[in-house]
Design a protein around this motif. Structure first.
Motif, PDB file in Angstrom:
ATOM      1  N   PHE A 195       0.818  -1.211   0.000  1.00  0.00           N
ATOM      2  CA  PHE A 195       0.000   0.000   0.000  1.00  0.00           C
ATOM      3  C   PHE A 195       0.856   1.266   0.000  1.00  0.00           C
ATOM      4  O   PHE A 195       0.421   2.297  -0.531  1.00  0.00           O
ATOM      5  N   SER A 198       1.785   1.578  -3.737  1.00  0.00           N
ATOM      6  CA  SER A 198       0.613   1.944  -4.538  1.00  0.00           C
ATOM      7  C   SER A 198       0.171   3.376  -4.282  1.00  0.00           C
ATOM      8  O   SER A 198      -0.148   4.122  -5.217  1.00  0.00           O
ATOM      9  N   SER A 199       0.159   3.775  -3.023  1.00  0.00           N
ATOM     10  CA  SER A 199      -0.342   5.113  -2.700  1.00  0.00           C
ATOM     11  C   SER A 199       0.614   6.203  -3.169  1.00  0.00           C
ATOM     12  O   SER A 199       0.170   7.237  -3.676  1.00  0.00           O
ATOM     13  N   SER A 202       0.338   6.352  -6.912  1.00  0.00           N
ATOM     14  CA  SER A 202      -0.947   6.947  -7.256  1.00  0.00           C
ATOM     15  C   SER A 202      -0.902   8.464  -7.129  1.00  0.00           C
ATOM     16  O   SER A 202      -1.407   9.191  -8.000  1.00  0.00           O
ATOM     17  N   THR A 211      -4.538   4.549 -10.372  1.00  0.00           N
ATOM     18  CA  THR A 211      -4.908   4.391  -8.969  1.00  0.00           C
ATOM     19  C   THR A 211      -5.656   3.080  -8.740  1.00  0.00           C
ATOM     20  O   THR A 211      -5.343   2.330  -7.804  1.00  0.00           O
ATOM     21  N   VAL A 212      -6.627   2.793  -9.606  1.00  0.00           N
ATOM     22  CA  VAL A 212      -7.400   1.551  -9.478  1.00  0.00           C
ATOM     23  C   VAL A 212      -6.489   0.336  -9.614  1.00  0.00           C
ATOM     24  O   VAL A 212      -6.552  -0.608  -8.813  1.00  0.00           O
ATOM     25  N   LEU A 214      -3.208   0.078  -9.203  1.00  0.00           N
ATOM     26  CA  LEU A 214      -2.216  -0.025  -8.130  1.00  0.00           C
ATOM     27  C   LEU A 214      -2.838  -0.551  -6.834  1.00  0.00           C
ATOM     28  O   LEU A 214      -2.273  -1.438  -6.174  1.00  0.00           O
ATOM     29  N   TYR A 215      -4.001  -0.023  -6.485  1.00  0.00           N
ATOM     30  CA  TYR A 215      -4.638  -0.493  -5.250  1.00  0.00           C
ATOM     31  C   TYR A 215      -5.185  -1.914  -5.403  1.00  0.00           C
ATOM     32  O   TYR A 215      -5.267  -2.655  -4.420  1.00  0.00           O
ATOM     33  N   SER A 218      -2.398  -4.091  -4.473  1.00  0.00           N
ATOM     34  CA  SER A 218      -2.249  -4.123  -3.018  1.00  0.00           C
ATOM     35  C   SER A 218      -3.262  -5.067  -2.376  1.00  0.00           C
ATOM     36  O   SER A 218      -2.932  -5.782  -1.419  1.00  0.00           O
ATOM     37  N   CYS A 219      -4.474  -5.075  -2.899  1.00  0.00           N
ATOM     38  CA  CYS A 219      -5.496  -5.985  -2.356  1.00  0.00           C
ATOM     39  C   CYS A 219      -5.133  -7.440  -2.616  1.00  0.00           C
ATOM     40  O   CYS A 219      -5.435  -8.324  -1.796  1.00  0.00           O
ATOM     41  N   ALA A 240      -2.070  -1.894   5.900  1.00  0.00           N
ATOM     42  CA  ALA A 240      -2.552  -1.096   4.774  1.00  0.00           C
ATOM     43  C   ALA A 240      -2.718   0.365   5.170  1.00  0.00           C
ATOM     44  O   ALA A 240      -2.406   1.272   4.384  1.00  0.00           O
ATOM     45  N   THR A 244      -0.597   3.295   3.383  1.00  0.00           N
ATOM     46  CA  THR A 244      -1.341   4.324   2.657  1.00  0.00           C
ATOM     47  C   THR A 244      -1.053   5.711   3.212  1.00  0.00           C
ATOM     48  O   THR A 244      -0.809   6.658   2.452  1.00  0.00           O
TER      49      THR A 244
END
Length: 284
Positions: A195, A198-199, A202, A211-212, A214-215, A218-219, A240, A244
């Motif tokens: 996260f 990704s953050s 993003s 953004t979608v 990358l997250y 992470s999920c 997370a 983030t």
């Protein structure tokens, strides 16, 4: 034997990055060479130090909304530990398939300890070679977010000493001030790293599709930690949140630094040269 293997791996990684950085420094284009390599590294080290101070002083400057968000995250983790962790563990680990094995391996790789260093270091070196300041600063931001967030998580792991699911100790076993990795469940380091990366990307890329995607990665990392029985859901929630928060903070700090640099460069380009010699023509 393990120590020899670890030392060899470290040597290979260290040697690889020495070669990459040596090539990068030798290949700096004229546009990047307007500032010397020492100046570039010096500025980046100063920026890292400033960002470190900003990130680790953020809790001191929390306002009401920040504390409300922190309380919601902690409350969600506690609720998960009390009512969700055990049944979710049984459900996720009950059935394994080749597809889920492959999906989990992607999440494991993305959240691994080395992923952030390879990605951030590679982007930083590429930015140096190409003279692309955005790429270099983005690589630095990834390295910062990855490192800073794992410092928070590492401290939490050692203090809490929560037993991992595969130990069979149960979701509420906290050993406190542990050094054994089997009791370093809370927070999840993989979730933190994933996260954070990704953050910060993003925030730097600033595009909805990125953004979608990358997250979503992470999920998948969160799924991996549950699927491999390495973490409870509550571990990943806290991880997370840490990743983030740090990633968004670092991304904003680097964006602000880039804006200031662009403004300074713009002001310099507007300066008109003053003629040192003028020639006058007589008027008849």
């Amino acid at each position: 034997m393990c120590s020899v293997v670890c030392e060899n791996r470290f040597f290979r990684v260290f040697s690889s990055w020495c070669c990459i950085l040596t090539f990068a420094l030798a290949s700096l284009p004229a546009s990047a060479a307007e500032r010397s390599t020492g100046d570039i590294f010096g500025d980046d080290l100063d920026g890292i130090g400033e960002d470190f101070g900003e990130v680790f002083s953020f809790p001191v400057n929390f306002d009401g909304a920040d504390w409300l968000t922190a309380g919601a995250v902690i409350g969600s983790a506690v609720a998960s530990a009390l009512w969700v962790d055990e049944p979710l563990k049984r459900a996720v680990t009950a059935k394994r398939t080749p597809f889920l094995d492959g999906l989990a391996s992607v999440g494991d790789l993305y959240g691994s300890f080395t992923a952030g260093f390879y990605l951030g270091g590679g982007m930083y070196a590429a930015g140096l070679v190409s003279g692309d300041e955005w790429t270099r600063l983005t690589g630095r931001a990834v390295l910062e977010a990855h490192t800073f967030s794992l410092l928070f998580t590492g401290l939490g792991k050692a203090v809490a000493g929560r037993s991992r699911p595969f130990t069979g100790d149960g979701r509420m076993t906290f050993n406190w001030f542990e050094t054994d990795n089997r009791h370093w469940s809370l927070p999840s380091g993989h979730a933190t790293s994933a996260f954070a990366i990704s953050s910060v990307l993003s925030r730097r890329i600033d595009h909805p599709a990125a953004t979608v995607g990358l997250y979503a990665l992470s999920c998948i990392t969160v799924f991996n930690r549950l699927y491999d029985d390495k973490h409870w859901l509550s571990d990943t929630i806290l991880g997370a949140a840490i990743g983030t928060g740090v990633g968004l903070a670092v991304g904003s700090l680097v964006n602000d630094e880039e804006d200031r640099m662009s403004q300074v460069q713009g002001n310099l380009s507007e300066i008109q040269p003053v003629p040192l010699l003028t020639i006058g023509w007589p008027i008849f």
